[in-house]
Scaffold this active site. Sequence first.
Site, short mmCIF file in Angstrom:
data_model
loop_
_atom_site.label_atom_id
_atom_site.label_comp_id
_atom_site.label_asym_id
_atom_site.label_seq_id
_atom_site.Cartn_x
_atom_site.Cartn_y
_atom_site.Cartn_z
N ASP A 18 46.62 44.32 41.13
CA ASP A 18 45.58 43.44 41.61
C ASP A 18 45.82 42.07 40.96
OD1 ASP A 18 42.98 42.59 42.66
OD2 ASP A 18 42.28 42.78 40.60
N ASP A 20 43.07 38.92 40.65
CA ASP A 20 41.93 38.37 39.90
C ASP A 20 41.32 39.42 38.98
OD1 ASP A 20 41.04 35.61 41.52
OD2 ASP A 20 42.09 37.08 42.75
N ASP A 180 41.32 46.33 38.04
CA ASP A 180 40.23 46.16 37.07
C ASP A 180 38.87 46.60 37.60
OD1 ASP A 180 40.31 43.79 38.86
OD2 ASP A 180 38.60 43.14 37.64
#
Length: 233
Positions: A18, A20, A180
């Site tokens: 991922d 961001d 995240d």
Amino acid sequence: MSAETRNPLPFPRAILFDLDGTLIDSVPDLAASVNELLESRGLPELSLPEVRSMIGNGVRKLVQRAFAAQASPLTEAELDEANREMVQIYSRQLTRLTSLLPGAQEAIAHLHINGVKLGVVTNKPQVATREILLHFGLTDRLGAIVGGDAVTHMKPAPDALFLALDQLGVEPSQALMVGDSITDVEAARAAGIPVVLIRGGYTKAPVEELGADLICDSLKDLPAALNELRKAA
């Protein structure tokens, strides 16, 4: 190093990251951009923590959440217009305040040198994603970069993961997702891919509650954790 494992994981041929909250901290630039948009509509600014809590599921969703938080919800037509304006504003300051998260550069370099195929899968638009990765000197080590507008259905749908793995020439059974948030977990599960979560990202819930296969304190810990997987394989 601190890493918590839920289930045994196969050592991956490919790792999808991922963007961001996993590789970069983009909150300052996103907050500056969304606040410029709000100001153009005569609305007050949001704080960094407020914007941070709104990130996930793409820029359009961030815009929708930002206006709703200011008691000024948008119709679909208004949201379309505001989203187009937000994309233009954000494109002018993609890397002005954004920074790499600890261990990102080192983890990607280590994995690349050790022959792991690497990709980035994000809900951020493709052009913006590539520009950010180029700015931080990561593109040469990435075999796939898939933004949210490159597929019909963004994460948590698995479309972007499948596209990235197709570009890398790797089957899902030989891959791993690193993210995240619950969006990354759900996308990985839908693709049949194990998932590692990094603490300190943009998740609203405690990372331990999201059902990841492995949890690392930071990307600094990822290569060592994967080396342990290699030994166990």
